[in-house]
Scaffold this motif. Structure first.
Motif, PDB file in Angstrom:
ATOM      1  N   SER A  95       0.632  -1.347  -0.210  1.00  0.00           N
ATOM      2  CA  SER A  95       0.128   0.106   0.191  1.00  0.00           C
ATOM      3  C   SER A  95       0.890   1.345  -0.263  1.00  0.00           C
ATOM      4  N   GLN A 125      -0.602   3.244  -5.771  1.00  0.00           N
ATOM      5  CA  GLN A 125       0.220   2.552  -4.797  1.00  0.00           C
ATOM      6  C   GLN A 125       0.809   1.338  -5.394  1.00  0.00           C
ATOM      7  N   TYR A 184       0.933  -1.759  -5.156  1.00  0.00           N
ATOM      8  CA  TYR A 184       0.012  -2.868  -5.535  1.00  0.00           C
ATOM      9  C   TYR A 184      -0.528  -2.648  -6.830  1.00  0.00           C
ATOM     10  N   ASP A 185      -0.848  -1.413  -7.284  1.00  0.00           N
ATOM     11  CA  ASP A 185      -1.493  -1.089  -8.591  1.00  0.00           C
ATOM     12  C   ASP A 185      -0.426  -1.219  -9.650  1.00  0.00           C
ATOM     13  N   LEU A 218      -1.052  -9.945  -4.149  1.00  0.00           N
ATOM     14  CA  LEU A 218      -2.197  -8.815  -4.397  1.00  0.00           C
ATOM     15  C   LEU A 218      -3.377  -8.850  -3.280  1.00  0.00           C
ATOM     16  N   LYS A 277      -3.874  -5.669  -0.673  1.00  0.00           N
ATOM     17  CA  LYS A 277      -5.089  -5.006  -0.756  1.00  0.00           C
ATOM     18  C   LYS A 277      -5.741  -5.179   0.758  1.00  0.00           C
ATOM     19  N   GLY A 315      -3.847  -2.860   2.659  1.00  0.00           N
ATOM     20  CA  GLY A 315      -4.337  -1.383   2.589  1.00  0.00           C
ATOM     21  C   GLY A 315      -5.683  -0.983   3.083  1.00  0.00           C
ATOM     22  N   LYS A 316      -6.813  -1.865   3.162  1.00  0.00           N
ATOM     23  CA  LYS A 316      -7.828  -1.546   3.682  1.00  0.00           C
ATOM     24  C   LYS A 316      -7.761  -1.290   4.966  1.00  0.00           C
ATOM     25  N   ASP A 342      -6.640   1.966   5.613  1.00  0.00           N
ATOM     26  CA  ASP A 342      -7.633   3.145   5.477  1.00  0.00           C
ATOM     27  C   ASP A 342      -8.531   3.169   6.725  1.00  0.00           C
TER      28      ASP A 342
END
Length: 210
Positions: free
Chosen positions: A102, A112, A114-115, A124, A128, A131-132, A135
């Protein structure tokens, strides 16, 4: 300080416990089975069953839970929410062993790691989920949290060094152009952060120099 390490028997958790003890802290571990770690007091239960009363008796709670498989990704969010709700408006700090995925790769923080096209597909889902979790953490201004993202190459076998570079939200590389850090170095930096409290309500990262 009096520290609780959730996932104390994991790759990161064991090293954090060891270095926290060496620094003179009191350490208790949360593990799921008797005998999973020795030498410290333990709370033996599923982390999602931890109560506010159990958590807030500590100065610092370190979430080092190993939730690295698809069937455990939900822990990244569910355990994060439980800990944030329990520690809201208390004096107990939360430090999270995060992930590199992230981290941002551009200055306006729109992309980010991972994108990016070369990000490994097998990581992945985990990236993610982490990353959540971050957030969610950012929404809790009433919790004194720190999210520590390691470098992308997180080496369980590598040596410890005090030659490293710290960063914040952006993906960084070391003096050889590598996004590398060992678990040993990571754990020492995390324990130093417990003492120094430089990254309250912030995410930070680190790379280990050659």
């Amino acid at each position: 300080m009096n520290i609780l390490v959730i996932g104390a028997n994991g790759n990161a958790g064991r090293r954090i416990v060891e270095k926290a003890l060496k620094a003179g802290h009191q350490v208790t571990g949360v593990v799921r089975r008797e005998g999973a770690i020795e030498g410290i007091p333990t709370i033996i239960k599923d982390a999602l069953s931890l109560t506010k009363e159990e958590l807030t008796q500590f100065d610092v709670v370190v979430n080092a839970t190993s939730a690295f498989t698809p069937d455990t990704f939900y822990l990244q969010e569910d355990l994060t929410v439980l800990l944030l709700q329990a520690l809201a408006d208390t004096n107990t700090r939360l430090i999270v062993v995060g992930g590199a995925g992230s981290l941002y790769v551009n200055e306006d923080h729109s992309v980010q790691l991972y994108d990016t096209p070369d990000f490994p597909a097998e990581y992945l889902g985990l990236a993610k989920a982490q990353g959540k979790a971050l957030d969610i953490i950012r929404k809790f201004s009433n919790v004194d949290w720190t999210f520590f993202s390691p470098a992308a190459i997180f080496d369980a076998e590598g040596p410890e060094t005090d030659n490293y570079t710290l960063g914040s939200e952006n993906f960084i590389v070391n003096n050889e152009g590598q996004p590398y850090i060992s678990y040993e170095t990571y754990a020492q930096i995390l324990v130093d952060e417990i003492k120094n409290h430089k990254f309250g309500r912030q995410r930070f990262t680190a790379v280990q120099n050659a």
